[in-house]
Enzyme design. Sequence first.
Site, PDB file in Angstrom:
ATOM      1  CE1 TYR A   1      81.489  23.370  -6.776  1.00  0.00           C
ATOM      2  CE2 TYR A   1      81.780  25.644  -7.460  1.00  0.00           C
ATOM      3  CZ  TYR A   1      81.073  24.467  -7.513  1.00  0.00           C
ATOM      4  OH  TYR A   1      79.956  24.386  -8.295  1.00  0.00           O
TER       5      TYR A   1
ATOM      6  CE  LYS B   1      77.101   8.005  -4.053  1.00  0.00           C
ATOM      7  NZ  LYS B   1      75.868   7.336  -4.521  1.00  0.00           N
TER       8      LYS B   1
ATOM      9  CG  ASP C   1      71.570  24.971 -11.979  1.00  0.00           C
ATOM     10  OD1 ASP C   1      71.674  25.914 -11.157  1.00  0.00           O
ATOM     11  OD2 ASP C   1      72.146  24.983 -13.087  1.00  0.00           O
TER      12      ASP C   1
END
Length: 366
Positions: free
Chosen positions: A141, A190, A251
Site C-alpha cells: 500500500y 507468501k 472481507d
Amino acid sequence: MKAKITVLAGDGVGPEVTDEACKVLEAIADQFGRNIEFTDASIGGRAIDEFGTALPEETVEFCLESDAVLLGAVGGPKWDDPNASVRPEQGLLGLRKALGVFANLRPVRVYKELAKSGPLKEELVANVDLLVIRELTGGIYFGERGRRPDPSGEFAFDTMGYSTGEVERIVRLAAGKAKGRRNKLTSVDKANVLEVSRLWRSTAARVMQDEFADVEFEHGLVDAAAMHLIQRPADFDVIVTGNLFGDILTDEASVLAGSMGLLPSASLGTSGPGLYEPIHGSAPDIAGKDIANPIGMILSAAMLCRESLGWAKEADCIESAVEKVIQSGVRTPDLVRANEPTVSTKEMGISIVSAVRELSVSSMVA
Ligand code: NAD
Ligand code: IPM
Ligand code: MN
C-alpha cells in the site's frame, strides 16, 4: 474529563452508520456519566468536493488533537475515474499514516443466532472467535509505484516491502493479544514466492521464539490460509499478516459472521489517537436507503471506548447491547433470507440505544 472524538463520516453509507454509532456513544455518556465532545471533519470524496483534496490538513489536525477518531467509509462511483489525480481512498491511507496506526485489529465473532442464516454450515461457523491483526501502514500500500512506457502501451508497478522493525512490532503486538485470548498465533505470508514474506517469516519466528515461546505459533501461506478460514475457521485464534493479505482475508472472514456490515476494527499505534472504522466500504449499492447495517460501526465505537478511552464497562455494555438486539431477532436486510422481516439502519440504532440504556441500568443496580 472530556473525551474528544473526531468524527469522519465520509461517503456513501458512512454518514448513515456513523450517526447511529454517535447516538450509541451519546447514550453511553448519559448512562455512565461521561462527557464526550464530537468534532466533525471531512475526508474522502466529500473532502475532494469541498476542498479538492481527500485529506484536508485541518482534518489531520483535528484528529491529532483528539483522543480517538471514528470513521464511516470513503469512496464511491462519483470519484472512481481511473485517471483522476485525487481519490477518496488516498485520504484514508494518508490518515492511517499520519496517525501512525500500524496495527489494524479486526475481530470476527459469530453470533449463535446468525450462524444459521449465513451461507456456511452452522456447525462450521458456530464457534468462531478470531482476531485478524493486519499491518496497516506499510507493505504494498505504501511502496514505490509508477508507470512507464512499454512497447505494448504502458508498464505499471507497485512494490511490496517490509523492514525487520515493521514486522517485529506487529508480531509483538499480535502475540501479546494472543496471550490474552486462546494463546495461539498464526502468521500468514507468501514465503514460497516473495522475498518480503521470507523476511516476514524469519523475523516472526525469531520474535516468537525469543519473546513468546509460551504462545502456540504457526506460519501459513496466504492461499491455503484463505481456504482454511472457510474450511476450519474455529481453529484460528489470532492471525497476523501484512496490509494487502489482511485486507483480503478480512472481507472473506466477514462471511463467517454473516455480513460485511457486522465487522468492526480498531487501528492503533504506539501513542496518539486510535482510528475506529467498520471494515466495510461506502456500499454505494445501498447508500441513501437507510438499510445499511450499523453494527460494524457501533462495535467499532465499543472498541474505541475500550482501547482509546479505557472505558471497559462502557465497551462491554455496547457489545452486550448488540448481542441482545441480535438475540431478539432485529435484523437489517443483509442479515436475513428473502421475505423475512427487516428494520432500517435508524431502527437498528434505536434498538441498540434502548438496549444500552436497559443494560447500563441493570449493570449499575447489580
Ligand atoms: P463495500 O464494503 O462498500 O461493499 C461490499 C458489499 O457489502 C456491498 O454489496 C455492500 O452493499 C455490502 N455492505 C457493505 N457495508 C454494508 C453494511 N454496513 N450493511 C450492509 N451491507 C453492507 O465494498 P465495495 O463495494 O467494493 O467498495 C465501495 C467503495 O468503498 C469503494 O470506493 C471502495 O474503495 C470503498 N471502500 C472504503 C473502505 C473504507 O472507507 N474503510 C473500505 C472498503 C471499501
Ligand atoms: C479497508 C479498505 C481500504 C483498504 C481502502 C478503501 C483503501 O478496503 O479499510 O479495508 O484497502 O485498506
Ligand atoms: Mn478492505
